[in-house]
Design a protein around this motif. Structure first.
Motif, PDB file in Angstrom:
ATOM      1  N   ASP A 155       3.868  60.434  77.940  1.00 53.68           N
ATOM      2  CA  ASP A 155       5.053  61.293  77.845  1.00 53.68           C
ATOM      3  C   ASP A 155       6.330  60.509  78.134  1.00 53.68           C
ATOM      4  OD1 ASP A 155       4.615  60.839  80.506  1.00 53.68           O
ATOM      5  OD2 ASP A 155       4.708  62.938  81.130  1.00 53.68           O
ATOM      6  N   GLY A 156       6.343  59.245  77.746  1.00 55.91           N
ATOM      7  CA  GLY A 156       7.497  58.414  78.041  1.00 55.91           C
ATOM      8  C   GLY A 156       8.658  58.626  77.080  1.00 55.91           C
ATOM      9  N   THR A 157       9.794  58.068  77.435  1.00 56.24           N
ATOM     10  CA  THR A 157      10.993  58.063  76.586  1.00 56.24           C
ATOM     11  C   THR A 157      11.334  56.619  76.272  1.00 56.24           C
ATOM     12  OG1 THR A 157      11.826  60.103  77.597  1.00 56.24           O
ATOM     13  CG2 THR A 157      13.424  58.718  76.426  1.00 56.24           C
ATOM     14  N   THR A 160      15.321  52.898  71.061  1.00 56.97           N
ATOM     15  CA  THR A 160      15.204  51.830  70.073  1.00 56.97           C
ATOM     16  C   THR A 160      16.473  51.807  69.224  1.00 56.97           C
ATOM     17  OG1 THR A 160      14.271  53.114  68.226  1.00 56.97           O
ATOM     18  CG2 THR A 160      12.734  52.393  69.950  1.00 56.97           C
ATOM     19  N   PRO A 161      16.713  50.725  68.483  1.00 56.31           N
ATOM     20  CA  PRO A 161      17.869  50.720  67.573  1.00 56.31           C
ATOM     21  C   PRO A 161      17.790  51.816  66.508  1.00 56.31           C
ATOM     22  CG  PRO A 161      17.073  48.492  67.932  1.00 56.31           C
ATOM     23  CD  PRO A 161      16.061  49.410  68.547  1.00 56.31           C
ATOM     24  N   PHE A 162      16.596  52.306  66.246  1.00 58.73           N
ATOM     25  CA  PHE A 162      16.417  53.347  65.228  1.00 58.73           C
ATOM     26  C   PHE A 162      16.766  54.725  65.784  1.00 58.73           C
ATOM     27  CE2 PHE A 162      13.415  56.276  62.944  1.00 58.73           C
ATOM     28  CZ  PHE A 162      14.067  56.256  61.721  1.00 58.73           C
ATOM     29  N   GLN A 163      16.181  55.069  66.921  1.00 55.50           N
ATOM     30  CA  GLN A 163      16.464  56.339  67.585  1.00 55.50           C
ATOM     31  C   GLN A 163      15.783  56.335  68.954  1.00 55.50           C
ATOM     32  OE1 GLN A 163      14.307  59.039  64.714  1.00 55.50           O
ATOM     33  NE2 GLN A 163      13.355  59.820  66.583  1.00 55.50           N
ATOM     34  N   THR A 164      16.085  57.361  69.736  1.00 57.09           N
ATOM     35  CA  THR A 164      15.418  57.529  71.020  1.00 57.09           C
ATOM     36  C   THR A 164      14.213  58.438  70.832  1.00 57.09           C
ATOM     37  OG1 THR A 164      17.458  57.231  72.293  1.00 57.09           O
ATOM     38  CG2 THR A 164      15.641  58.364  73.386  1.00 57.09           C
ATOM     39  N   PHE A 165      13.051  57.956  71.248  1.00 62.62           N
ATOM     40  CA  PHE A 165      11.806  58.706  71.079  1.00 62.62           C
ATOM     41  C   PHE A 165      11.377  59.327  72.406  1.00 62.62           C
ATOM     42  CE2 PHE A 165      11.460  55.424  67.730  1.00 62.62           C
ATOM     43  CZ  PHE A 165      11.226  56.222  66.629  1.00 62.62           C
TER      44      PHE A 165
END
Length: 216
Positions: A155-157, A160-165
């Motif tokens: 359940d981590g966050t 990234t350069p693409f988006q935040t997951f």
């Protein structure tokens, strides 16, 4: 006439009592053997492991840090229902990999470098290929282990350069030389980050990362 009316009334009363006794359970009647049909509760389905790859026919770009070959592009192709192939190009070589998606795990069945003009094998050849290693396995829960890997977090966050997951799954594997490899998975994208750490001298640490930058 009065006698006949009384007789008819007695017969009607007798019939009514007979019908009632046949439909109404009496105190001494044995219990009914009929049981209510059991209702089966729906079983909870696990996640579809096909979704732990990049979209079909996509090209993902990864930003590298710490090594010139950490930057790469990843082409993903869905070959058949349960077979998925990738081509990873880091400007030094092209690595071709093929995976088979099973009910409870993903296994890698092919890996080859220098695959500059690679073709993916036909279905009958894929079926006969032995597994090389387990790539990902259920249950996707903290503490699950397979092939030297351990699921550390589910359940981590991750930025990234693409988006935040969110709901990121992180796996780790420790080598005999105290090196550590981490992989980060997200449903709908698959592997979005890769980390390699190696302890150095005087408390320093050597680290190489590849992080998702874009998906076309």
């Amino acid at each position: 006439m009065k006698v006949r009316i009384i007789s008819l009334f007695a017969v009607a009363l007798l019939v009514g009592c007979t019908d009632q006794s046949s439909t109404t359970p009496q105190p001494n009647d044995p219990p009914s053997t009929e049981t209510e049909p059991e209702i089966e509760e729906p079983q909870e389905m696990g996640p579809d492991l096909h979704t732990y790859f990049m979209p079909n026919q996509s090209i993902a770009r990864f930003e590298g840090m710490g090594n010139e070959y950490a930057t790469y592009t990843l082409e993903t192709q869905y070959l058949y229902d349960d077979y998925i192939g990738t081509l990873e190009d880091n400007s030094g070589t092209v690595v071709q990999r093929i995976y088979r998606v099973e009910e409870n795990r993903i296994v890698k069945i092919f890996e080859e470098a220098e695959a500059y003009e690679a073709d993916f094998p036909p279905f009958n050849e894929l079926e006969s290929m032995p597994e090389l290693e387990t790539y990902l396995s259920l249950p996707l829960e903290e503490g699950t282990t397979f092939g030297g890997w351990t699921i550390e977090q589910v359940d981590g966050t991750l930025e990234t350069p693409f988006q935040t997951f969110t709901d990121v799954i992180m796996l780790s594997q420790e080598g005999e030389d105290q090196s550590v490899i981490e992989k980060y998975f997200v449903e709908g994208f698959g592997e979005v980050k890769r980390v390699f750490r190696m302890p150095g001298g005087e408390g320093e640490e050597f680290e190489v990362t590849s992080t998702l930058q874009s998906v076309d």
